[in-house]
Structure formats: C-alpha cells, structure tokens
Design a protein around this motif. Structure first.
Motif, PDB file in Angstrom:
ATOM      1  N   ASN A 262       0.828  -1.205   0.000  1.00 30.82           N
ATOM      2  CA  ASN A 262       0.000   0.000   0.000  1.00 30.82           C
ATOM      3  C   ASN A 262       0.864   1.258   0.000  1.00 30.82           C
ATOM      4  N   LEU A 263       1.886   1.263   0.828  1.00 27.67           N
ATOM      5  CA  LEU A 263       2.772   2.430   0.897  1.00 27.67           C
ATOM      6  C   LEU A 263       3.507   2.639  -0.426  1.00 27.67           C
ATOM      7  N   ASN A 264       4.022   1.561  -0.999  1.00 31.29           N
ATOM      8  CA  ASN A 264       4.758   1.704  -2.251  1.00 31.29           C
ATOM      9  C   ASN A 264       3.875   2.195  -3.388  1.00 31.29           C
ATOM     10  N   LEU A 265       2.579   1.878  -3.345  1.00 35.74           N
ATOM     11  CA  LEU A 265       1.671   2.394  -4.365  1.00 35.74           C
ATOM     12  C   LEU A 265       1.560   3.918  -4.306  1.00 35.74           C
ATOM     13  N   GLY A 266       1.800   4.484  -3.122  1.00 31.20           N
ATOM     14  CA  GLY A 266       1.806   5.944  -3.016  1.00 31.20           C
ATOM     15  C   GLY A 266       2.918   6.588  -3.818  1.00 31.20           C
ATOM     16  N   ALA A 267       3.965   5.810  -4.121  1.00 29.32           N
ATOM     17  CA  ALA A 267       5.101   6.326  -4.889  1.00 29.32           C
ATOM     18  C   ALA A 267       5.054   5.870  -6.348  1.00 29.32           C
ATOM     19  N   PHE A 268       3.894   5.397  -6.788  1.00 30.04           N
ATOM     20  CA  PHE A 268       3.760   4.803  -8.122  1.00 30.04           C
ATOM     21  C   PHE A 268       4.230   5.739  -9.234  1.00 30.04           C
ATOM     22  N   ALA A 269       3.973   7.045  -9.081  1.00 35.28           N
ATOM     23  CA  ALA A 269       4.290   8.000 -10.151  1.00 35.28           C
ATOM     24  C   ALA A 269       5.730   8.509 -10.085  1.00 35.28           C
ATOM     25  N   ARG A 270       6.475   8.061  -9.090  1.00 33.20           N
ATOM     26  CA  ARG A 270       7.845   8.568  -8.912  1.00 33.20           C
ATOM     27  C   ARG A 270       8.858   7.751  -9.701  1.00 33.20           C
ATOM     28  N   LYS A 271       9.942   8.421 -10.125  1.00 27.84           N
ATOM     29  CA  LYS A 271      11.019   7.762 -10.853  1.00 27.84           C
ATOM     30  C   LYS A 271      12.368   7.933 -10.140  1.00 27.84           C
ATOM     31  N   ASP A 272      12.393   8.629  -9.011  1.00 33.03           N
ATOM     32  CA  ASP A 272      13.656   8.919  -8.336  1.00 33.03           C
ATOM     33  C   ASP A 272      14.117   7.724  -7.498  1.00 33.03           C
ATOM     34  N   LYS A 273      15.267   7.881  -6.862  1.00 36.58           N
ATOM     35  CA  LYS A 273      15.876   6.792  -6.099  1.00 36.58           C
ATOM     36  C   LYS A 273      15.721   6.951  -4.590  1.00 36.58           C
ATOM     37  N   GLN A 274      14.812   7.809  -4.168  1.00 32.07           N
ATOM     38  CA  GLN A 274      14.635   8.079  -2.746  1.00 32.07           C
ATOM     39  C   GLN A 274      13.423   7.368  -2.144  1.00 32.07           C
ATOM     40  N   ILE A 275      12.800   6.483  -2.896  1.00 27.70           N
ATOM     41  CA  ILE A 275      11.562   5.844  -2.427  1.00 27.70           C
ATOM     42  C   ILE A 275      11.819   5.010  -1.179  1.00 27.70           C
ATOM     43  N   ALA A 276      12.900   4.265  -1.165  1.00 23.21           N
ATOM     44  CA  ALA A 276      13.211   3.439   0.011  1.00 23.21           C
ATOM     45  C   ALA A 276      13.412   4.303   1.246  1.00 23.21           C
ATOM     46  N   ASN A 277      14.062   5.460   1.081  1.00 24.66           N
ATOM     47  CA  ASN A 277      14.250   6.373   2.209  1.00 24.66           C
ATOM     48  C   ASN A 277      12.924   6.913   2.716  1.00 24.66           C
ATOM     49  N   ASP A 278      12.014   7.208   1.790  1.00 27.17           N
ATOM     50  CA  ASP A 278      10.714   7.739   2.195  1.00 27.17           C
ATOM     51  C   ASP A 278       9.849   6.660   2.836  1.00 27.17           C
ATOM     52  N   LEU A 279      10.048   5.412   2.430  1.00 26.07           N
ATOM     53  CA  LEU A 279       9.354   4.308   3.086  1.00 26.07           C
ATOM     54  C   LEU A 279       9.795   4.229   4.557  1.00 26.07           C
ATOM     55  N   GLU A 280      11.070   4.370   4.794  1.00 27.47           N
ATOM     56  CA  GLU A 280      11.568   4.368   6.170  1.00 27.47           C
ATOM     57  C   GLU A 280      11.032   5.572   6.945  1.00 27.47           C
ATOM     58  N   ALA A 281      10.898   6.713   6.278  1.00 28.75           N
ATOM     59  CA  ALA A 281      10.344   7.904   6.936  1.00 28.75           C
ATOM     60  C   ALA A 281       8.891   7.672   7.343  1.00 28.75           C
ATOM     61  N   ALA A 282       8.138   6.970   6.485  1.00 26.07           N
ATOM     62  CA  ALA A 282       6.741   6.638   6.825  1.00 26.07           C
ATOM     63  C   ALA A 282       6.698   5.697   8.010  1.00 26.07           C
TER      64      ALA A 282
END
Length: 234
Positions: free
Chosen positions: A96-116
């Motif tokens: 569910n969380l990763n679907l929030g980043a569906f439109a992103r192409k950058d390499k910071q998604i894993a960092n933002d997952l940890e922030a969540a």
C-alpha cells in the motif's frame, strides 16, 4: 501555494459548491470545517482532479489545475488522503505504501518508506500484514503514510479522525502538526472543529456550499457562531 477562486461544482442540477474562494500559503495548516453536506469533500475531490468544476479556477504553484487529469496532479506535488481511507485491503501494508510512490522515478523511495515507518512505527511492525486486518486508526495512519510517499508539497486530508477513538484521534492530529513541522503544507477537512482549528493557521467555515466565515484558527475558535454551531457550546 494553492488558490481557489469562485469555484462552483455541481452534481447534475444540484450545486454542491457555490462560488467559494480561498488560498493556502506554503507552510500553513488550513482547515475547512462545516456540517455534512457543506461541500468540503467535494472541494477536495475537485482540487485533486477527481471532479471537474462547472466554473472557477484552481491554481497550484502558479499552474491552473482546472483541466489537469488527476494522475498528472500528484506528480506536481499535491496528494490527497481521502475520506474513508480507501486503502487496498488485500495488499500488505508495505505494498500500500509503495503504491503511493507509483508516479515517482527517483531513487529516494526506500528512504521515504523508512520515513513513513518512523512516522507510524506500527506500520513497520506490520509491514507484511494485509491492510484490511488493520483497525480504523491504523488504516488512517496507512492512508496518510501512502499519501506522503508521493512526496507532496501540499497534503490534503479529508476527515482523518472520522470514526476514531479519542486517543487515536489525538495521535492523528499530533501527526498533522509533525508533518507541518517537517515542511509539508496541509489542507485539512475535519469534523472535529476544535481539534482542527487548534492546529490551523487559518480556517474557513462552509455552509451548504458557501464560505460563511473565515479567519485564523484562534479567531474562529473564539467566534460565538462557531462555538455554538460546531463546538456544542451555548
């Protein structure tokens, strides 16, 4: 950051929003309060592109959103955590969380997952659990975390405390303050007028599709009309 001018939205022949205007500046928490049917959710759904206005303009960081598709609005930096959470119950918390980043192409998604996960530790503990097994409060945390995964500049929250216990409601509202302190601008629709206005830089009171009062959060808390209509005070 966001400017709404003379917005009108109708469902068929029924006007739900009747020419409202308001703005949200960077760094603010702005709240829309009002009874059921006042037009609050319709306003948020129109800003996020899920509904089309009959007239008026919506400008986000200088760009007219009036005819922009919903899926193109999210990458601009505007996220919407909807009324009722709308999580995907059969998917895991992490999915569910990763679907929030569906439109992103950058390499910071894993960092933002940890922030969540840092924001809502229960999500880390249950990251592999189906989201549908969560309580209402936990689902609300997930919905907010999912919205934050798009890295929004402006986060719209629609009734985040609806149906929650007083303790969980307090936690959600504390998170609103935390997100603001971390640099996210927030447009908040909330039935709990007192909790919303305490945290709001400014607020607008909607009644049957029209803004009837506006002011700072503290000004509206002190208003006799607001206290009688929304805070249950004589």
């Amino acid at each position: 950051m966001l400017e709404v001018k003379n917005l009108e939205v109708a469902y068929g022949k029924i006007k739900a929003v009747k020419g409202i205007s308001f703005d949200v500046n960077e760094g603010e928490v702005v709240t829309l309060i009002g009874t059921n049917g006042a037009g609050k959710t319709t306003t948020l759904r129109t800003i996020s592109g899920l509904l089309r206005p009959n007239s008026g303009t919506i400008t986000f960081q200088g760009r007219d959103l009036t005819s922009v598709a919903a899926h193109d609005i999210v990458p601009l930096g505007l996220a919407h955590s909807p009324e009722g959470r709308r999580i995907f119950p059969r998917l895991t918390v992490e999915d569910n969380l990763n679907l929030g980043a569906f439109a992103r192409k950058d390499k910071q998604i894993a960092n933002d997952l940890e922030a969540a996960f840092d924001l809502f530790p229960i999500l880390r503990e249950r990251r592999a659990q189906p989201a549908g097994t969560f309580s209402g409060g936990e689902q609300q945390m997930l919905a907010m975390g999912r919205a934050m995964m798009s890295r929004p500049k402006l986060l719209m929250l629609d009734e985040p405390s609806m149906g929650l216990s007083p303790l969980m409601m307090k936690k959600i509202m504390t998170t609103v303050t935390t997100l603001q302190e971390q640099g996210t601008t927030i447009l908040l629709v909330e039935q709990n007028a007192q909790a919303a206005l305490k945290r709001a830089t400014k607020g607008y009171v909607l009644e049957v599709g029209k803004i009837v009062l506006s002011g700072s959060g503290q000004e509206l808390l002190a208003s006799d009309d607001v206290r009688k209509a929304y805070l249950g005070e004589d």
